[in-house]
Scaffold this motif. Structure first.
Motif, mmCIF file in Angstrom:
data_model
loop_
_atom_site.group_PDB
_atom_site.id
_atom_site.type_symbol
_atom_site.label_atom_id
_atom_site.label_comp_id
_atom_site.label_asym_id
_atom_site.label_seq_id
_atom_site.Cartn_x
_atom_site.Cartn_y
_atom_site.Cartn_z
ATOM 1 N N ALA A 74 -9.142 -2.669 6.597
ATOM 2 C CA ALA A 74 -9.302 -3.148 5.222
ATOM 3 C C ALA A 74 -10.753 -3.076 4.778
ATOM 4 O O ALA A 74 -11.050 -2.714 3.626
ATOM 5 N N SER A 78 -5.173 -0.015 9.271
ATOM 6 C CA SER A 78 -4.633 -1.354 9.005
ATOM 7 C C SER A 78 -3.172 -1.459 9.442
ATOM 8 O O SER A 78 -2.750 -2.488 9.984
ATOM 9 N N SER A 81 0.834 -1.209 0.000
ATOM 10 C CA SER A 81 0.000 0.000 0.000
ATOM 11 C C SER A 81 0.865 1.253 0.000
ATOM 12 O O SER A 81 0.555 2.234 -0.695
ATOM 13 N N SER A 93 -4.296 -3.470 0.626
ATOM 14 C CA SER A 93 -5.379 -3.584 1.608
ATOM 15 C C SER A 93 -6.061 -4.945 1.517
ATOM 16 O O SER A 93 -6.448 -5.521 2.538
ATOM 17 N N ILE A 126 -6.206 2.803 5.534
ATOM 18 C CA ILE A 126 -4.924 2.102 5.451
ATOM 19 C C ILE A 126 -4.103 2.352 6.709
ATOM 20 O O ILE A 126 -3.422 1.450 7.212
#
Length: 377
Positions: A118, A156, A34, A65, A153
């Motif tokens: 995600a 995550s 990412s 992701s 993101i």
């Protein structure tokens, strides 16, 4: 001495190392992909311009992701199946299991956060697709759906940090925390672009935001490590990321443009856009913070030392970023009033970053089972 208990613990640790490394490495790989996609995409917009929803940099963002989300989903389903079968769940694999939707699912804390980020990315991606269909190409990166995608993101990556923190008994666990915190700092330099909507004279609000988040995350590294070197290790991880992306971003944009037959813009300044936003002076500043942390060994309160270190770090980063921009972009002169005021405001926010970061590092330590614990939820 209970040799049986000792042998069982050694076997448990070895088993957690085998079962925890692969999924942890997978979510970290997703975070790195990412980051690669983001730095590539920003460079593409600046050097080339036109794109569609399915450009190669965008696909890197989406796949990163997706990899993190699918890996998290697999672990959640495996943990849920183990809990329902009455099998022991190792808390070193992502942290202690948390009940989701009552007791429908059992999700390790780190993978729950990563998977949630995600899932949010998917929802914001749909919004972004609708946004592009309604308004066309974005002229700026800080559109509402883009900020949502970046925050998803970011969540995550925070989950990735948690996953590795739960495995701190293993060397790969502590190294993973350092690496993922470096990725998080790199990624946060773009997220703070949302602050440019705040128009304040004599203050570079972007630099203040970078100062706050950089101090918070290197302080988290120090708070997690709890011995000299934690802050420097995180800053060194960022330096490696900055060096690689400094070369990669312009090269990837030019190579991809050539492959699809699009011309480069005439006014390219040759500066890698996203790496240039990362604080270049963070490594020596982190060394200064390490020196300040040593005061806690002289009887100073650890909490107060972390706040003092954060204030100093925020001041130094706030001062260095406007100067860094002058050298990187070849500006005519340094705007010293801007530097001084930005440093002062960065120092104030750095106090908060130092306070919160050290405690965040302590929270990361609590994700791992205590030594002597059976490590099971």
């Amino acid at each position: 001495m209970d040799l049986t208990a000792g042998g069982a613990r050694v076997a448990s640790v070895a088993r957690s190392e085998r079962t925890g490394l692969v999924p942890a490495g997978t979510v970290l790989a997703g975070s790195v992909i990412s980051l690669v996609g983001l730095t590539w995409d920003i460079q593409w917009h600046g050097d080339v311009g036109p794109d569609t929803f399915f450009t190669l940099p965008h696909l890197f963002l989406y796949s990163g992701s997706a990899i993190s989300g699918l890996a998290s989903l697999v672990i959640v389903l495996m943990t849920t199946a183990a809990r329902r079968a009455g099998r022991e769940v190792d808390a070193r694999v992502g942290g202690r299991a948390i009940n989701v939707f009552g007791k429908v699912f059992a999700a390790p804390a780190g993978y729950l956060v990563t998977g949630t980020g995600a899932a949010m990315f998917l929802l914001y991606g749909l919004w972004d697709q609708w946004w592009h269909g309604l308004y066309g190409f974005d002229a700026v990166i800080d559109s509402p759906p883009h900020i949502g995608l970046l925050l998803s993101i970011t969540l995550s990556i925070i989950g990735t940090v948690m996953v590795f923190a739960a495995a701190r008994e293993h060397r790969w666990g502590t190294l993973g925390v350092v690496g993922s915190l470096g990725v998080l700092i790199a990624f946060s330099t773009v997220t703070v672009l949302g602050l440019q909507q705040i128009d304040v004279d004599l203050v570079d609000v972007i630099s203040v935001g970078i100062a706050l988040l950089s101090v918070l995350l290197v302080s988290a590294g120090a708070g997690f490590w709890r011995r000299p070197g934690g802050a420097v290790r995180v800053a060194a991880a960022l330096a490696v990321i900055q060096a690689i992306t400094w070369w990669f971003s312009p090269w990837a944009a030019e190579a991809y443009a050539s492959a699809v037959g699009l011309p480069m813009r005439d006014y390219i300044d040759g500066v890698p856009a996203m790496p240039a936003m990362m604080p270049m002076a963070l490594l020596p500043i982190a060394a200064v913070l390490e020196a300040v942390y040593l005061l806690s060994r002289r009887g100073w309160s650890t909490g107060r030392v972390s706040v003092l270190a954060g204030g100093i770090g925020g001041f130094l980063i706030g001062a260095s970023m406007p100067i860094q921009n002058v050298f990187v972009y070849g500006m005519a002169r340094v705007d010293w009033p801007l530097v001084i005021v930005t440093a002062a405001v960065g120092g104030v926010f750095g106090l908060l970053g130092g306070f919160a970061g050290w405690r965040f590092g302590g929270m990361l330590r609590l994700l791992a089972p205590a030594k002597g614990d059976d490590a099971h939820a």
